[in-house]
Scaffold this active site. Structure first.
Site, PDB file in Angstrom:
ATOM      1  N   GLY A   1       0.856  -1.196   0.000  1.00  0.00           N
ATOM      2  CA  GLY A   1       0.000   0.000   0.000  1.00  0.00           C
ATOM      3  C   GLY A   1       0.886   1.238   0.000  1.00  0.00           C
TER       4      GLY A   1
ATOM      5  N   ALA B   1       1.775   3.520  -2.027  1.00  0.00           N
ATOM      6  CA  ALA B   1       1.424   4.810  -2.644  1.00  0.00           C
ATOM      7  C   ALA B   1       0.300   5.517  -1.893  1.00  0.00           C
ATOM      8  CB  ALA B   1       1.007   4.593  -4.097  1.00  0.00           C
ATOM      9  N   GLY B   2      -0.202   4.894  -0.826  1.00  0.00           N
ATOM     10  CA  GLY B   2      -1.309   5.493  -0.076  1.00  0.00           C
ATOM     11  C   GLY B   2      -0.831   6.562   0.897  1.00  0.00           C
ATOM     12  N   ARG B   3      -1.789   7.183   1.574  1.00  0.00           N
ATOM     13  CA  ARG B   3      -1.439   8.238   2.543  1.00  0.00           C
ATOM     14  C   ARG B   3      -0.475   7.708   3.598  1.00  0.00           C
ATOM     15  NH1 ARG B   3      -6.755   9.407   1.154  1.00  0.00           N
ATOM     16  NH2 ARG B   3      -7.428   7.544   2.283  1.00  0.00           N
TER      17      ARG B   3
ATOM     18  N   ALA C   1      -2.792  -4.410  14.662  1.00  0.00           N
ATOM     19  CA  ALA C   1      -3.368  -3.432  15.596  1.00  0.00           C
ATOM     20  C   ALA C   1      -4.052  -2.333  14.799  1.00  0.00           C
ATOM     21  CB  ALA C   1      -2.278  -2.837  16.482  1.00  0.00           C
TER      22      ALA C   1
ATOM     23  N   HIS D   1     -12.242  11.564  11.766  1.00  0.00           N
ATOM     24  CA  HIS D   1     -11.228  11.248  10.752  1.00  0.00           C
ATOM     25  C   HIS D   1     -11.490  12.041   9.476  1.00  0.00           C
ATOM     26  CE1 HIS D   1     -10.303   7.714  13.289  1.00  0.00           C
ATOM     27  NE2 HIS D   1      -9.112   7.762  12.694  1.00  0.00           N
ATOM     28  N   HIS D   2     -10.498  12.026   8.603  1.00  0.00           N
ATOM     29  CA  HIS D   2     -10.552  12.691   7.291  1.00  0.00           C
ATOM     30  C   HIS D   2     -11.695  12.143   6.433  1.00  0.00           C
ATOM     31  CE1 HIS D   2      -8.504   9.039   5.679  1.00  0.00           C
ATOM     32  NE2 HIS D   2      -7.953   9.035   6.891  1.00  0.00           N
TER      33      HIS D   2
ATOM     34  N   LYS E   1     -11.639   8.548   4.521  1.00  0.00           N
ATOM     35  CA  LYS E   1     -11.647   7.243   5.201  1.00  0.00           C
ATOM     36  C   LYS E   1     -12.858   6.429   4.758  1.00  0.00           C
ATOM     37  CE  LYS E   1     -11.049   5.129   9.777  1.00  0.00           C
ATOM     38  NZ  LYS E   1     -10.095   4.135   9.261  1.00  0.00           N
TER      39      LYS E   1
HETATM   40  N1  LIG Z   1      -3.195   0.859  12.313  1.00  0.00           N
HETATM   41  C1  LIG Z   1      -2.923   2.159  12.174  1.00  0.00           C
HETATM   42  O1  LIG Z   1      -2.184   2.777  12.970  1.00  0.00           O
HETATM   43  C2  LIG Z   1      -3.507   2.902  11.025  1.00  0.00           C
HETATM   44  C3  LIG Z   1      -4.288   2.253  10.130  1.00  0.00           C
HETATM   45  N2  LIG Z   1      -4.748   2.898   9.026  1.00  0.00           N
HETATM   46  C4  LIG Z   1      -5.466   2.083   8.073  1.00  0.00           C
HETATM   47  O2  LIG Z   1      -4.576   1.816   6.995  1.00  0.00           O
HETATM   48  C5  LIG Z   1      -5.325   1.654   5.810  1.00  0.00           C
HETATM   49  C6  LIG Z   1      -4.756   2.561   4.735  1.00  0.00           C
HETATM   50  O3  LIG Z   1      -5.004   3.914   5.062  1.00  0.00           O
HETATM   51  P1  LIG Z   1      -4.593   5.082   4.051  1.00  0.00           P
HETATM   52  O4  LIG Z   1      -3.140   5.007   3.754  1.00  0.00           O
HETATM   53  O5  LIG Z   1      -5.162   6.328   4.598  1.00  0.00           O
HETATM   54  O6  LIG Z   1      -5.429   4.657   2.757  1.00  0.00           O
HETATM   55  P2  LIG Z   1      -5.106   4.975   1.223  1.00  0.00           P
HETATM   56  O7  LIG Z   1      -6.375   4.694   0.477  1.00  0.00           O
HETATM   57  O8  LIG Z   1      -4.478   6.318   1.091  1.00  0.00           O
HETATM   58  O9  LIG Z   1      -4.010   3.884   0.819  1.00  0.00           O
HETATM   59  C7  LIG Z   1      -4.284   2.558   0.512  1.00  0.00           C
HETATM   60  C8  LIG Z   1      -3.294   2.126  -0.552  1.00  0.00           C
HETATM   61  O10 LIG Z   1      -3.495   0.742  -0.783  1.00  0.00           O
HETATM   62  C9  LIG Z   1      -3.416   0.547  -2.176  1.00  0.00           C
HETATM   63  N3  LIG Z   1      -4.044  -0.691  -2.603  1.00  0.00           N
HETATM   64  C10 LIG Z   1      -5.353  -0.915  -2.920  1.00  0.00           C
HETATM   65  N4  LIG Z   1      -5.507  -2.177  -3.342  1.00  0.00           N
HETATM   66  C11 LIG Z   1      -4.298  -2.767  -3.284  1.00  0.00           C
HETATM   67  C12 LIG Z   1      -3.821  -4.056  -3.599  1.00  0.00           C
HETATM   68  N5  LIG Z   1      -4.657  -4.999  -4.050  1.00  0.00           N
HETATM   69  N6  LIG Z   1      -2.516  -4.319  -3.424  1.00  0.00           N
HETATM   70  C13 LIG Z   1      -1.668  -3.375  -2.969  1.00  0.00           C
HETATM   71  N7  LIG Z   1      -2.062  -2.112  -2.662  1.00  0.00           N
HETATM   72  C14 LIG Z   1      -3.351  -1.828  -2.802  1.00  0.00           C
HETATM   73  C15 LIG Z   1      -4.095   1.782  -2.762  1.00  0.00           C
HETATM   74  O11 LIG Z   1      -3.766   1.944  -4.144  1.00  0.00           O
HETATM   75  C16 LIG Z   1      -3.517   2.848  -1.889  1.00  0.00           C
HETATM   76  O12 LIG Z   1      -2.301   3.332  -2.402  1.00  0.00           O
HETATM   77  C17 LIG Z   1      -6.774   1.922   6.186  1.00  0.00           C
HETATM   78  O13 LIG Z   1      -7.418   0.696   6.447  1.00  0.00           O
HETATM   79  C18 LIG Z   1      -6.668   2.739   7.468  1.00  0.00           C
HETATM   80  O14 LIG Z   1      -7.797   2.632   8.275  1.00  0.00           O
HETATM   81  C19 LIG Z   1      -4.472   4.203   8.778  1.00  0.00           C
HETATM   82  C20 LIG Z   1      -3.718   4.908   9.652  1.00  0.00           C
HETATM   83  C21 LIG Z   1      -3.205   4.332  10.863  1.00  0.00           C
HETATM   84  O1  LIG Z   2      -7.888   5.724   8.263  1.00  0.00           O
HETATM   85  C1  LIG Z   2      -7.184   6.382   9.070  1.00  0.00           C
HETATM   86  O2  LIG Z   2      -6.689   7.469   8.786  1.00  0.00           O
HETATM   87  C2  LIG Z   2      -6.944   5.795  10.394  1.00  0.00           C
HETATM   88  N1  LIG Z   2      -7.385   4.597  10.629  1.00  0.00           N
HETATM   89  C3  LIG Z   2      -7.162   3.822  11.791  1.00  0.00           C
HETATM   90  C4  LIG Z   2      -8.456   3.359  12.408  1.00  0.00           C
HETATM   91  O3  LIG Z   2      -9.414   3.048  11.670  1.00  0.00           O
HETATM   92  O4  LIG Z   2      -8.540   3.274  13.634  1.00  0.00           O
HETATM   93  C5  LIG Z   2      -6.202   4.440  12.752  1.00  0.00           C
HETATM   94  C6  LIG Z   2      -6.124   5.923  12.751  1.00  0.00           C
HETATM   95  O5  LIG Z   2      -7.109   6.423  13.595  1.00  0.00           O
HETATM   96  C7  LIG Z   2      -6.133   6.543  11.385  1.00  0.00           C
END
Ligand SMILES: NC(=O)C1=CN([C@@H]2O[C@H](COP(=O)(O)OP(=O)(O)OC[C@H]3O[C@@H](n4cnc5c(N)ncnc54)[C@H](O)[C@@H]3O)[C@@H](O)[C@H]2O)C=CC1
Ligand SMILES: O=C(O)C1=N[C@H](C(=O)O)C[C@H](O)C1
Length: 269
Positions: free
Chosen positions: A11, A13-15, A122, A158-159, A162
């Site tokens: 992932g 290229a994601g945020r 987590a 959240h943003h 999401k």
């Molecule tokens: N556990 C934690 O501390 C945190 C968890 N998250 C979670 O992380 C996840 C990603 O969040 P963001 O980066 O904001 O989302 P995002 O949508 O910006 O990034 C997701 C990335 O995954 C890629 N992707 C989609 N399908 C794919 C595949 N089949 N194979 C490989 N890559 C693929 C997308 O192209 C994109 O670049 C979400 O589920 C979010 O809730 C986000 C922040 C903190």
């Molecule tokens: O999608 C996000 O941005 C985040 N997702 C995680 C969640 O679903 O708890 C963690 C964090 O809050 C940011």
């Protein structure tokens, strides 16, 4: 000098993936050897460091899985998780899963994988969030039988981009608090219409989606005459990215099994 740990970012290229690439590329104990994203991602073929907004790191963003990696950090989407688990199991590569919104089947698949490889999973990799979870457990345990009763409400912000709600973190807060309050706890998502009076046995969840908010959680413990509110908020995404990197380093060389951020941060001891 010790050999750097070879990491793959799933992932990338994601945020979140971009921040992991940015922080890991500055860490001399790590070497990014793969940056994986979906085959339709418009940045495929570009240098992952440049995609992250920094200097080139000599690693192309690809949709293929690499040959040899010490640990994978995943911040992707639920639809991407199955293959990620399968690739890690096949190559016996330790896996850090940060993606939220997984189905029950996917959670079971991850559990099964943890019988074969070490996994950290987590919903929040943030130190502050995990510490707040411990505080929330303590408050719930103490107030469980408070005179007049206890009302627990979880509000997350959240943003607007999401895609899952409530956040994985909010659900985890609710799960941990629910365990302290007992098996009759009901999890109520939002309220509308003629709901009747609030019962003592519910935990309420409220998901707010606004602008570019990187993540905020408020846990309200309401009593008759007073309340406690625990608030934890990210200023930017680096608390999650650095937590995931910390988990990846911790995981390399561990026995197979399912771990969480309490294990990584030593918060259970
Ligand atoms: N556990 C934690 O501390 C945190 C968890 N998250 C979670 O992380 C996840 C990603 O969040 P963001 O980066 O904001 O989302 P995002 O949508 O910006 O990034 C997701 C990335 O995954 C890629 N992707 C989609 N399908 C794919 C595949 N089949 N194979 C490989 N890559 C693929 C997308 O192209 C994109 O670049 C979400 O589920 C979010 O809730 C986000 C922040 C903190
Ligand atoms: O999608 C996000 O941005 C985040 N997702 C995680 C969640 O679903 O708890 C963690 C964090 O809050 C940011």
């Amino acid at each position: 000098m010790t050999t750097p740990i070879k990491i793959a970012v799933h992932g990338a290229a994601g945020r979140m993936g971009r921040r992991v690439v940015a922080l890991a590329s500055e860490d001399t104990s790590l070497k990014i050897v793969a940056a994986i994203d979906h085959q339709s991602n418009p940045h495929l073929g570009e240098d992952a460091g440049v995609v992250a907004g920094f200097a080139p790191i000599g690693v192309e963003l690809l949709s293929q899985w690499p040959e040899e990696v010490d640990v994978v950090i995943d911040f992707s989407l639920p639809e991407a998780i199955d293959r990620c688990i399968e690739e890690c199991v096949e190559a016996t590569t330790p896996l850090v899963v940060a993606t939220t919104g997984l189905s029950d089947e996917q959670k079971a698949k991850l559990d099964a994988a943890s019988k074969l490889i070490p996994v950290v999973c987590a919903p929040s990799m943030s130190l502050a969030v995990n510490l707040t979870m411990k505080l929330a457990e303590q408050v719930a345990e103490t107030l469980d039988d408070v005179i007049g009763g206890l009302d627990v409400e979880i509000i997350e912000r959240h943003h607007r981009f999401k895609t899952d709600a409530p956040s994985g973190t909010a659900l985890k807060f609710g799960e941990l608090i629910g365990k302290k309050l007992g098996p009759n706890t009901r999890h109520v998502h939002g309220r509308e219409g003629h709901t009747g009076e609030r019962t003592r046995s519910e935990i309420g969840y409220h998901a707010v989606r606004v602008g570019d908010n990187p993540g905020e959680h408020s846990i309200v413990f309401g009593m008759i005459g007073e309340k406690i509110e625990l608030n934890v908020a990210a200023s930017n995404r680096d608390c999650y990215a650095s937590g995931a990197i910390c988990a990846a380093k911790w995981l390399v060389g561990r026995p197979k099994g399912m771990y969480n951020m309490f294990d990584v941060l030593g918060l259970d001891s």
